[in-house]
Scaffold this active site. Structure first.
Site, PDB file in Angstrom:
ATOM      1  CE1 TYR A 144      -3.449  -2.743   0.864  1.00 37.43           C
ATOM      2  CE2 TYR A 144      -4.586  -0.639   0.706  1.00 37.43           C
ATOM      3  CZ  TYR A 144      -4.611  -2.020   0.700  1.00 37.43           C
ATOM      4  OH  TYR A 144      -5.805  -2.665   0.514  1.00 37.43           O
ATOM      5  CE  LYS A 193       1.819 -18.239  -0.587  1.00 38.77           C
ATOM      6  NZ  LYS A 193       0.994 -19.460  -0.622  1.00 38.77           N
ATOM      7  CG  ASP A 225      -2.177 -20.555   0.666  1.00 37.24           C
ATOM      8  OD1 ASP A 225      -1.770 -20.429   1.846  1.00 37.24           O
ATOM      9  OD2 ASP A 225      -1.566 -21.236  -0.185  1.00 37.24           O
ATOM     10  CG  ASP A 249      -8.121  -4.709   1.202  1.00 36.61           C
ATOM     11  OD1 ASP A 249      -9.126  -4.179   1.703  1.00 36.61           O
ATOM     12  OD2 ASP A 249      -7.939  -4.806  -0.026  1.00 36.61           O
ATOM     13  CG  ASP A 253     -13.910  -6.732   1.700  1.00 34.52           C
ATOM     14  OD1 ASP A 253     -13.809  -5.960   2.674  1.00 34.52           O
ATOM     15  OD2 ASP A 253     -14.226  -6.344   0.559  1.00 34.52           O
TER      16      ASP A 253
HETATM   17  C1  IPM Z   1     -10.594  -1.004   3.069  1.00 32.30           C
HETATM   18  C2  IPM Z   1     -10.714  -0.516   1.659  1.00 32.30           C
HETATM   19  C3  IPM Z   1      -9.508   0.344   1.334  1.00 32.30           C
HETATM   20  C4  IPM Z   1      -8.264  -0.518   1.475  1.00 32.30           C
HETATM   21  C5  IPM Z   1      -9.572   1.015  -0.041  1.00 32.30           C
HETATM   22  C6  IPM Z   1     -10.823   1.865  -0.156  1.00 32.30           C
HETATM   23  C7  IPM Z   1      -8.357   1.830  -0.345  1.00 32.30           C
HETATM   24  O1  IPM Z   1     -10.846  -1.586   0.776  1.00 32.30           O
HETATM   25  O2  IPM Z   1     -10.574  -0.147   3.983  1.00 32.30           O
HETATM   26  O3  IPM Z   1     -10.562  -2.215   3.260  1.00 32.30           O
HETATM   27  O4  IPM Z   1      -7.877  -1.220   0.534  1.00 32.30           O
HETATM   28  O5  IPM Z   1      -7.674  -0.501   2.553  1.00 32.30           O
HETATM   29 MG    MG Z   2     -11.005  -3.464   1.736  1.00 31.86          MG
END
Ligand code: IPM
Ligand code: MG
Length: 376
Positions: A144, A193, A225, A249, A253
């Site tokens: 990042y 990893k 993984d 990240d 999700d």
């Molecule tokens: C998150 C989002 C951000 C990230 C994006 C919007 C840059 O996906 O907060 O998880 O990748 O960190």
């Molecule tokens: Mg995200």
């Protein structure tokens, strides 16, 4: 208590759900006798319209002066990504804020509410084992924030993203994760990893050194993984997961959808002074923006995390969580979590908040830490 909160609604559903979270903050202030002064600031596309920048100086300065930041979400519709208003919007706003304030630790809880088990995409027998996990994501290192480069060589376009970790970055995240595990069920899984990446080898080495300081916490390493697979195969094995920025990240999700909707997911990004930014990680959901149907719970729970982590107001934070849980137990459902069962009441953004406010009002006991009774 008197505190100032910088409120940054952002784009898409951000302003709609922020409006609802503010009602809850006001209600908590009233009920518990606090004064929360809210100062509004723009970020993302809404800031670009007014200032020609996704993160104007004015916004940074309001955030700096606040005792905590309540953030909505930023970003435009997929079809308009190339317009200057939206291009690099997330990177310019939220990533800059993370770096500016050194928000090194990101907390992303994922819990399946007992009364919402049927919404989980997983099989009932897996969900019945109980899903309540916390992802601690390192937030200021990795690809990042390394050098991003794009060029042409031998007539071919190429691109590189430098992924870098320092020992101290790893230590900060891992210590934070151990502290969380101590307060929860006492188990920590460090995800990397290390069979391929040098950054991951360092991560594992440092994490194991830190682990020696927490003999009371059960510790394990897991490859990313495998972790992705385990989150779906048997998520109840996890208590706290700590991992790098990029893996965090992606895994967060996946974990966020276990309860059935991103609209329920809250997060906290903290620096070493416990100054924090609180936001729903689910995004600006432009597809449903402006319709008044978005689920306000993620934003409201982000406000609850703010009260807990930045202001130390545990009872107040718990009162909000209990009111959310009670409203779900009563059957209130925004569209994305409505499944058509007879006991469910399909509601819009405002009506969901009204139910939460009613329960917050009703609950006279959170100060002495009892629970709202939730039918199982
Ligand atoms: C998150 C989002 C951000 C990230 C994006 C919007 C840059 O996906 O907060 O998880 O990748 O960190
Ligand atoms: Mg995200």
């Amino acid at each position: 208590m008197k505190k100032t909160i910088a409120v940054v609604p952002g784009d898409g559903i951000g302003p709609e759900v922020m409006q609802e979270a503010v009602k809850v903050i006001d209600a908590v202030a009233e009920k518990f006798g606090h004064q929360f002064d809210l100062v509004y600031a723009l970020a993302g596309g809404s800031a670009y319209d007014k200032f020609g920048s996704h993160l104007p100086d004015e916004t940074l300065s309001i955030c700096e002066k606040g005792d905590a930041i309540l953030f909505g979400s930023v970003g435009g519709p997929v079809s308009e990504m190339q317009l200057p208003k939206w291009k690099d919007c997330e990177r310019n706003s939220i990533l800059t804020l993370r770096k500016h304030f050194s928000f090194a630790v990101n907390l992303r809880p994922s819990r399946v509410y007992p009364q919402l088990q049927s919404l989980s995409p997983l099989k009932p027998d897996l969900v019945a084992k109980g899903i309540d996990l916390l992802i601690v994501r390192e937030l200021v290192g990795d690809a990042y924030f390394g050098v991003h480069k794009r060029d042409v060589a031998d007539g071919e376009r190429y691109a590189t993203d430098e992924a870098k970790y320092t020992e101290s970055q790893v230590k900060v995240a891992v210590h934070a994760a151990f502290e969380c595990a101590r307060k929860r069920r006492g188990k920590l899984t460090s995800v990397d990893k290390a069979n391929v990446l040098t950054t991951s080898k360092l991560w594992r080495e440092v994490a194991e050194e830190v682990a020696a300081e927490y003999p009371d916490v059960e510790y394990e390493n897991m490859l990313v993984d495998n972790c992705a697979m385990q989150l779906i195969r048997d998520p109840s094995q996890f208590d706290v997961i700590v991992t790098s920025n990029m893996f965090g990240d992606i895994l967060s999700d996946a974990a966020a959808v276990l309860p059935g909707s991103l609209g329920l997911a809250a997060s906290a990004s903290l620096n070493k002074d416990n100054f924090g930014l609180y936001e729903p990680p689910g995004g600006s959901a432009q597809d449903i923006a402006g319709q008044g149907v978005a689920n306000p719970i993620a934003q409201i729970l982000s406000a609850a995390m703010l009260l807990k982590y930045s202001f130390g107001l545990e009872a107040e934070s718990k009162a909000i969580e209990d009111a959310v849980e009670a409203s779900l137990a009563e059957g209130y459902r925004t569209g994305e979590i409505y499944s058509g069962e007879a006991f469910e009441k399909r509601v819009n953004t405002k009506q969901m908040t009204e139910a939460i406010l009613r329960n917050l009002e009703k609950d006279p006991i959170s100060v002495c830490n009892e629970k709202v009774s939730v039918p199982k």
